[in-house]
Enzyme design. Structure first.
Site, PDB file in Angstrom:
ATOM      1  N   HIS A   1      25.457  37.754  50.281  1.00  0.00           N
ATOM      2  CA  HIS A   1      26.630  37.697  51.166  1.00  0.00           C
ATOM      3  C   HIS A   1      26.898  39.061  51.794  1.00  0.00           C
ATOM      4  O   HIS A   1      27.100  40.047  51.081  1.00  0.00           O
ATOM      5  CB  HIS A   1      27.837  37.226  50.352  1.00  0.00           C
ATOM      6  CG  HIS A   1      29.085  37.008  51.139  1.00  0.00           C
ATOM      7  ND1 HIS A   1      29.375  35.819  51.779  1.00  0.00           N
ATOM      8  CD2 HIS A   1      30.135  37.821  51.396  1.00  0.00           C
ATOM      9  CE1 HIS A   1      30.547  35.905  52.383  1.00  0.00           C
ATOM     10  NE2 HIS A   1      31.035  37.119  52.168  1.00  0.00           N
TER      11      HIS A   1
ATOM     12  N   MET B   1      33.604  38.979  60.078  1.00  0.00           N
ATOM     13  CA  MET B   1      35.048  39.173  60.206  1.00  0.00           C
ATOM     14  C   MET B   1      35.255  40.100  61.396  1.00  0.00           C
ATOM     15  O   MET B   1      35.636  41.264  61.260  1.00  0.00           O
ATOM     16  CB  MET B   1      35.616  39.757  58.904  1.00  0.00           C
ATOM     17  CG  MET B   1      35.712  38.709  57.796  1.00  0.00           C
ATOM     18  SD  MET B   1      35.822  39.437  56.149  1.00  0.00           S
ATOM     19  CE  MET B   1      34.079  39.721  55.853  1.00  0.00           C
TER      20      MET B   1
ATOM     21  N   ASP C   1      35.393  32.365  48.842  1.00  0.00           N
ATOM     22  CA  ASP C   1      35.204  33.811  48.880  1.00  0.00           C
ATOM     23  C   ASP C   1      36.508  34.556  48.594  1.00  0.00           C
ATOM     24  O   ASP C   1      37.485  34.411  49.334  1.00  0.00           O
ATOM     25  CB  ASP C   1      34.692  34.173  50.293  1.00  0.00           C
ATOM     26  CG  ASP C   1      34.341  35.634  50.468  1.00  0.00           C
ATOM     27  OD1 ASP C   1      34.332  36.376  49.478  1.00  0.00           O
ATOM     28  OD2 ASP C   1      34.063  36.026  51.619  1.00  0.00           O
TER      29      ASP C   1
ATOM     30  N   HIS D   1      28.872  36.903  56.805  1.00  0.00           N
ATOM     31  CA  HIS D   1      30.284  36.575  57.008  1.00  0.00           C
ATOM     32  C   HIS D   1      30.851  37.509  58.068  1.00  0.00           C
ATOM     33  O   HIS D   1      31.096  38.682  57.793  1.00  0.00           O
ATOM     34  CB  HIS D   1      31.001  36.737  55.649  1.00  0.00           C
ATOM     35  CG  HIS D   1      32.458  36.408  55.666  1.00  0.00           C
ATOM     36  ND1 HIS D   1      33.291  36.700  54.602  1.00  0.00           N
ATOM     37  CD2 HIS D   1      33.241  35.822  56.598  1.00  0.00           C
ATOM     38  CE1 HIS D   1      34.511  36.303  54.886  1.00  0.00           C
ATOM     39  NE2 HIS D   1      34.515  35.769  56.094  1.00  0.00           N
TER      40      HIS D   1
ATOM     41  N   GLY E   1      32.119  39.499  44.649  1.00  0.00           N
ATOM     42  CA  GLY E   1      31.749  40.889  44.878  1.00  0.00           C
ATOM     43  C   GLY E   1      32.050  41.749  43.668  1.00  0.00           C
ATOM     44  O   GLY E   1      31.158  42.116  42.897  1.00  0.00           O
ATOM     45  N   SER E   2      33.341  42.026  43.458  1.00  0.00           N
ATOM     46  CA  SER E   2      33.700  42.940  42.368  1.00  0.00           C
ATOM     47  C   SER E   2      33.331  42.371  40.998  1.00  0.00           C
ATOM     48  O   SER E   2      32.999  43.132  40.085  1.00  0.00           O
ATOM     49  CB  SER E   2      35.186  43.310  42.444  1.00  0.00           C
ATOM     50  OG  SER E   2      35.990  42.162  42.538  1.00  0.00           O
TER      51      SER E   2
ATOM     52  N   GLY F   1      38.264  37.080  45.106  1.00  0.00           N
ATOM     53  CA  GLY F   1      38.999  37.066  43.846  1.00  0.00           C
ATOM     54  C   GLY F   1      38.436  36.155  42.775  1.00  0.00           C
ATOM     55  O   GLY F   1      39.149  35.777  41.834  1.00  0.00           O
TER      56      GLY F   1
ATOM     57  N   SER G   1      28.443  39.203  46.860  1.00  0.00           N
ATOM     58  CA  SER G   1      28.913  39.965  48.022  1.00  0.00           C
ATOM     59  C   SER G   1      28.634  41.444  47.811  1.00  0.00           C
ATOM     60  O   SER G   1      29.108  42.054  46.852  1.00  0.00           O
ATOM     61  CB  SER G   1      30.416  39.753  48.212  1.00  0.00           C
ATOM     62  OG  SER G   1      30.917  40.761  49.059  1.00  0.00           O
TER      63      SER G   1
ATOM     64  N   ASP H   1      29.387  41.184  54.304  1.00  0.00           N
ATOM     65  CA  ASP H   1      30.704  41.212  54.932  1.00  0.00           C
ATOM     66  C   ASP H   1      30.678  42.148  56.126  1.00  0.00           C
ATOM     67  O   ASP H   1      30.691  43.372  55.972  1.00  0.00           O
ATOM     68  CB  ASP H   1      31.757  41.645  53.908  1.00  0.00           C
ATOM     69  CG  ASP H   1      31.992  40.560  52.869  1.00  0.00           C
ATOM     70  OD1 ASP H   1      32.395  39.457  53.273  1.00  0.00           O
ATOM     71  OD2 ASP H   1      31.742  40.804  51.675  1.00  0.00           O
TER      72      ASP H   1
ATOM     73  N   MET I   1      32.503  43.624  59.197  1.00  0.00           N
ATOM     74  CA  MET I   1      33.888  43.834  59.644  1.00  0.00           C
ATOM     75  C   MET I   1      33.920  44.857  60.772  1.00  0.00           C
ATOM     76  O   MET I   1      33.152  45.817  60.765  1.00  0.00           O
ATOM     77  CB  MET I   1      34.735  44.352  58.476  1.00  0.00           C
ATOM     78  CG  MET I   1      34.648  43.488  57.232  1.00  0.00           C
ATOM     79  SD  MET I   1      35.824  44.042  56.002  1.00  0.00           S
ATOM     80  CE  MET I   1      35.309  43.062  54.576  1.00  0.00           C
TER      81      MET I   1
ATOM     82  N   GLY J   1      39.088  41.307  54.357  1.00  0.00           N
ATOM     83  CA  GLY J   1      39.154  42.745  54.652  1.00  0.00           C
ATOM     84  C   GLY J   1      38.683  43.635  53.519  1.00  0.00           C
ATOM     85  O   GLY J   1      38.035  44.645  53.767  1.00  0.00           O
ATOM     86  N   PHE J   2      38.995  43.259  52.293  1.00  0.00           N
ATOM     87  CA  PHE J   2      38.672  44.143  51.178  1.00  0.00           C
ATOM     88  C   PHE J   2      38.229  43.362  49.947  1.00  0.00           C
ATOM     89  O   PHE J   2      38.680  42.228  49.740  1.00  0.00           O
ATOM     90  CB  PHE J   2      39.896  45.005  50.824  1.00  0.00           C
ATOM     91  CG  PHE J   2      40.348  45.866  51.965  1.00  0.00           C
ATOM     92  CD1 PHE J   2      39.774  47.116  52.172  1.00  0.00           C
ATOM     93  CD2 PHE J   2      41.299  45.416  52.859  1.00  0.00           C
ATOM     94  CE1 PHE J   2      40.156  47.903  53.256  1.00  0.00           C
ATOM     95  CE2 PHE J   2      41.688  46.187  53.952  1.00  0.00           C
ATOM     96  CZ  PHE J   2      41.113  47.442  54.148  1.00  0.00           C
ATOM     97  N   GLY J   3      37.390  43.993  49.147  1.00  0.00           N
ATOM     98  CA  GLY J   3      36.996  43.410  47.876  1.00  0.00           C
ATOM     99  C   GLY J   3      38.045  43.717  46.818  1.00  0.00           C
ATOM    100  O   GLY J   3      38.969  44.512  47.042  1.00  0.00           O
ATOM    101  N   GLY J   4      37.910  43.077  45.674  1.00  0.00           N
ATOM    102  CA  GLY J   4      38.753  43.404  44.521  1.00  0.00           C
ATOM    103  C   GLY J   4      40.190  42.941  44.595  1.00  0.00           C
ATOM    104  O   GLY J   4      41.043  43.450  43.871  1.00  0.00           O
TER     105      GLY J   4
ATOM    106  N   MET K   1      38.575  31.143  52.463  1.00  0.00           N
ATOM    107  CA  MET K   1      38.962  32.471  51.971  1.00  0.00           C
ATOM    108  C   MET K   1      40.057  32.312  50.926  1.00  0.00           C
ATOM    109  O   MET K   1      41.092  31.697  51.182  1.00  0.00           O
ATOM    110  CB  MET K   1      39.497  33.341  53.120  1.00  0.00           C
ATOM    111  CG  MET K   1      38.453  33.836  54.100  1.00  0.00           C
ATOM    112  SD  MET K   1      37.094  34.776  53.362  1.00  0.00           S
ATOM    113  CE  MET K   1      37.948  36.124  52.541  1.00  0.00           C
TER     114      MET K   1
HETATM  115  C1  DX5 Z   1      36.671  40.001  51.646  1.00  0.00           C
HETATM  116  C2  DX5 Z   1      35.231  39.583  51.639  1.00  0.00           C
HETATM  117  C3  DX5 Z   1      34.692  39.154  50.338  1.00  0.00           C
HETATM  118  C4  DX5 Z   1      34.767  40.197  49.242  1.00  0.00           C
HETATM  119  C5  DX5 Z   1      34.997  39.473  47.976  1.00  0.00           C
HETATM  120  O1  DX5 Z   1      37.081  40.108  52.962  1.00  0.00           O
HETATM  121  O2  DX5 Z   1      35.036  38.524  52.550  1.00  0.00           O
HETATM  122  O3  DX5 Z   1      33.346  38.683  50.465  1.00  0.00           O
HETATM  123  O4  DX5 Z   1      33.628  40.979  49.104  1.00  0.00           O
HETATM  124  O5  DX5 Z   1      35.161  40.421  46.989  1.00  0.00           O
HETATM  125  P1  DX5 Z   1      35.781  40.058  45.567  1.00  0.00           P
HETATM  126  O6  DX5 Z   1      34.847  39.085  44.930  1.00  0.00           O
HETATM  127  O7  DX5 Z   1      35.845  41.368  44.901  1.00  0.00           O
HETATM  128  O8  DX5 Z   1      37.130  39.475  45.848  1.00  0.00           O
HETATM  129 ZN    ZN Z   2      33.025  37.665  52.536  1.00  0.00          ZN
END
Ligand code: DX5
Ligand code: ZN
Length: 215
Positions: free
Chosen positions: A30, A65, A170, A63, A192-193, A172, A6, A32, A34, A139-142, A134
């Protein structure tokens, strides 16, 4: 297991390079997307995603959102190997969105928030190619992996049976829990992270794949 890095945690000023850094290890890229309405964050849209096409041959996993997936899905340039995933909670009726995405000639994905019952997507299972579970609030990574997602993946695996529907997960996912996610039934791991927040994305991706395979 297939990896779909991601880009949300990548350096947005160097997206093409960030994709290429893990290209050999990636089954998908991937994205994201939004809109600041469906989720409280704004990221990228069709111009950025489409511009990255000529920088890689890896299929895109887009993806959405966003509230109006039926309106915006047609603005992405896609082919048969790509996937566009929408959320069942979005404003547009799921049956309509599926028809629109199918008409673009790519794969159709459906996703749901951790708080949405699995039953919400069941009517659509015969018409989609993949389900994106999910494992964090979108909404957010990490963010931290929601452990209840493991049971949902197992339940979904049963419900899918021998239908050709891919399970992607997807949110964490790290080297510490990726094995459990795969054992529960996930085929595509989105991270992602775990990949881009490390200094060396390729090394991080290799570590994640090894952990997924129990090495
Ligand atoms: C969150 C995104 C994910 C996000 C995952 O809304 O859909 O794709 O990037 O990031 P990590 O792997 O850091 O949780
Ligand atoms: Zn995603």
């Amino acid at each position: 297991m297939k990896l779909s890095p991601s880009l949300l945690s990548a350096d947005f000023g160097r997206l093409a390079e960030e994709i290429r850094a893990v290209e050999d290890l990636s089954a998908f890229v991937h994205f994201d997307v939004m809109d600041g309405h469906f989720v409280p964050n704004l990221t990228i849209g069709p111009p950025v995603v489409n511009a990255l096409r000529r920088h890689t041959s890896v299929p895109f996993d887009i993806h959405l959102m966003i509230e109006r997936p039926a309106v915006y899905a047609p603005r992405f340039r896609v082919g048969p190997a790509d996937v566009i995933t929408f959320h069942v909670e979005a404003v547009d009726p799921p049956a309509e969105v599926i028809g629109v995405i199918r008409g673009l000639g790519c794969k159709v994905g459906i996703s749901l928030r951790p708080s949405t019952p699995l039953e919400a997507i069941l009517p659509y299972l015969p018409r989609v190619d993949w389900v994106l579970v999910m494992s964090v609030e979108p909404g957010f990574g990490g963010q931290r992996f929601v452990p209840e997602a493991l049971d949902r993946i197992r339940e979904l695996r049963e419900l899918i049976g021998d239908r050709p529907v891919t399970i992607a997960v997807d949110g964490g996912i790290k080297r510490e829990n990726v094995r459990q996610v795969v054992e529960a039934g996930a085929e595509v791991i989105i991270a992602g992270s775990a990949i881009y927040a490390e200094g060396d994305p390729a090394a991080a991706a290799r570590t994640l794949i090894a952990a997924a395979e129990g090495r």
